[in-house]
Design a protein around this motif. Structure first.
Motif, PDB file in Angstrom:
ATOM      1  N   PRO A  44       0.553  -1.397  -0.402  1.00 43.33           N
ATOM      2  CA  PRO A  44       0.497   0.021   0.188  1.00 43.33           C
ATOM      3  C   PRO A  44       1.010   1.247   0.057  1.00 43.33           C
ATOM      4  O   PRO A  44       1.779   1.234   0.817  1.00 43.33           O
ATOM      5  N   SER A  45      -0.103   1.951  -0.580  1.00 39.89           N
ATOM      6  CA  SER A  45       1.456   3.385  -1.165  1.00 39.89           C
ATOM      7  C   SER A  45       1.182   4.337  -0.173  1.00 39.89           C
ATOM      8  O   SER A  45       1.822   5.331  -0.424  1.00 39.89           O
ATOM      9  N   PHE A  46      -0.538   4.306   0.363  1.00 41.50           N
ATOM     10  CA  PHE A  46      -0.535   6.028   1.772  1.00 41.50           C
ATOM     11  C   PHE A  46      -0.074   6.171   1.906  1.00 41.50           C
ATOM     12  O   PHE A  46       0.168   7.258   2.781  1.00 41.50           O
ATOM     13  N   GLY A  47       0.486   5.366   2.774  1.00 39.81           N
ATOM     14  CA  GLY A  47       0.933   6.058   4.053  1.00 39.81           C
ATOM     15  C   GLY A  47       2.192   6.136   3.535  1.00 39.81           C
ATOM     16  O   GLY A  47       2.868   7.131   4.576  1.00 39.81           O
ATOM     17  N   GLY A  48       2.849   5.601   2.482  1.00 42.62           N
ATOM     18  CA  GLY A  48       4.449   6.756   2.705  1.00 42.62           C
ATOM     19  C   GLY A  48       4.307   7.688   1.744  1.00 42.62           C
ATOM     20  O   GLY A  48       4.745   8.709   2.153  1.00 42.62           O
ATOM     21  N   MET A  49       2.987   7.811   1.030  1.00 38.36           N
ATOM     22  CA  MET A  49       2.715   8.981   1.024  1.00 38.36           C
ATOM     23  C   MET A  49       2.644  10.262   1.924  1.00 38.36           C
ATOM     24  O   MET A  49       2.879  11.380   1.046  1.00 38.36           O
ATOM     25  N   ILE A  50       1.894   9.647   3.442  1.00 35.92           N
ATOM     26  CA  ILE A  50       1.409  10.227   4.246  1.00 35.92           C
ATOM     27  C   ILE A  50       2.511  11.003   4.324  1.00 35.92           C
ATOM     28  O   ILE A  50       2.881  12.200   5.134  1.00 35.92           O
ATOM     29  N   ALA A  51       3.519  10.336   4.196  1.00 35.09           N
ATOM     30  CA  ALA A  51       4.265   9.988   5.823  1.00 35.09           C
ATOM     31  C   ALA A  51       5.338  10.939   4.838  1.00 35.09           C
ATOM     32  O   ALA A  51       5.904  12.400   5.587  1.00 35.09           O
ATOM     33  N   GLY A  52       5.537  10.799   3.132  1.00 39.76           N
ATOM     34  CA  GLY A  52       6.585  12.385   2.418  1.00 39.76           C
ATOM     35  C   GLY A  52       6.582  13.526   2.295  1.00 39.76           C
ATOM     36  O   GLY A  52       6.901  14.305   2.936  1.00 39.76           O
ATOM     37  N   GLN A  53       4.833  13.904   2.883  1.00 41.63           N
ATOM     38  CA  GLN A  53       4.253  14.711   2.214  1.00 41.63           C
ATOM     39  C   GLN A  53       4.404  15.593   3.963  1.00 41.63           C
ATOM     40  O   GLN A  53       4.892  16.449   3.940  1.00 41.63           O
ATOM     41  N   TRP A  54       4.340  15.262   5.150  1.00 42.15           N
ATOM     42  CA  TRP A  54       4.039  15.234   6.615  1.00 42.15           C
ATOM     43  C   TRP A  54       5.791  15.777   6.515  1.00 42.15           C
ATOM     44  O   TRP A  54       5.864  16.647   7.311  1.00 42.15           O
ATOM     45  N   ILE A  55       6.947  15.133   5.856  1.00 41.83           N
ATOM     46  CA  ILE A  55       7.726  15.452   6.089  1.00 41.83           C
ATOM     47  C   ILE A  55       8.733  16.752   5.290  1.00 41.83           C
ATOM     48  O   ILE A  55       9.286  17.243   5.723  1.00 41.83           O
ATOM     49  N   GLU A  56       7.795  17.025   4.291  1.00 39.99           N
ATOM     50  CA  GLU A  56       8.603  17.639   3.193  1.00 39.99           C
ATOM     51  C   GLU A  56       7.606  19.188   3.711  1.00 39.99           C
ATOM     52  O   GLU A  56       8.317  19.999   3.989  1.00 39.99           O
TER      53      GLU A  56
END
Length: 230
Positions: free
Chosen positions: A103-115
């Motif tokens: 699932p890519s949703f978690g990685g997308m959220i984490a990446g957005q939060w970090i950026e």
């Protein structure tokens, strides 16, 4: 061929490996040509810890971390820094062989939060909460605790013999507080035994305080019934 280490806030003891010891391990790894696998999942709770092994020996360290222990338990996203060379492609091929389409949703959220800085804000608030919980635990349990290596550590260590640890967990459970089973995080009982207290498991500080009082009563051999998970 490889050594797995958790040098910052080791689980279950919450200890932090000193700079001298880290340097000795790096020197030994270079002499014996060993790979180092560094688990830094709790590093965010110890900002004053010595530099990661990945900084000391980037040519042979695989640095592993994630966000479920620091930002949100349900956000199952991790990341890996690899040594220079072709390791990135080799690791990527291995990951794809095991889980080609996670699932890519978690990685997308984490990446957005970090950026966008959200991750930094959440992490600071989590550290503040854990620091308050740590102070509460130290006030209630006092000298029974091993002195924490970081005042914002997410778990604490109660060193004691294996049988005593099992009895403590049993007394606390009968009074309504569920502790991590003493044997669960211990690889070899002859090296280290005790009880780990997880400060983040309780829903709020009120639940945590009730649970800590149960543990204190269990240590003293008295009864204090409530309901908590720590």
């Amino acid at each position: 061929r490889a050594v797995y280490l958790l040098p910052t806030l080791q689980n279950p003891t919450g200890r932090i490996m000193g700079a001298t010891r880290r340097g000795e391990i790096v020197a030994l790894a270079r002499r014996l040509d060993l790979w180092l696998i560094e688990d830094d999942v709790y590093g965010i709770y110890a900002p004053d810890a010595p530099p990661p092994l990945a900084v000391l020996a980037p040519e042979r360290t695989f640095h592993v971390s994630g966000v479920s222990k620091s930002l949100a338990p349900g956000l199952r996203a991790g990341f890996l820094m690899v040594p220079p060379g072709d390791f990135f492609e080799r690791v990527l091929r291995a990951v794809r062989a095991l889980a080609y389409a996670p699932p890519s949703f978690g990685g997308m959220i984490a990446g957005q939060w970090i950026e966008d800085g959200t991750a930094d804000q959440i992490a600071a608030e989590v550290r503040d909460e854990v620091t308050a919980r740590m102070a509460l635990a130290r006030r209630i349990l006092g000298p029974a605790l091993e002195a924490p290596a970081s005042l914002s550590a997410p778990h604490l260590w109660l060193p004691m013999a294996e049988l005593e640890a099992e009895r403590l967990a049993g007394r606390a459970l009968r009074a309504g507080a569920e502790l991590t089973p003493p044997g669960a995080p211990v690889v070899e009982a002859g090296l280290e035994t005790g009880v780990r207290l997880c400060l983040g498991a309780a829903r709020d500080r009120e639940d945590l305080e009730r649970g800590l009082h149960i543990v204190a009563a269990a240590l003293a051999g008295t009864d204090a019934r409530s309901s908590a998970v720590i």
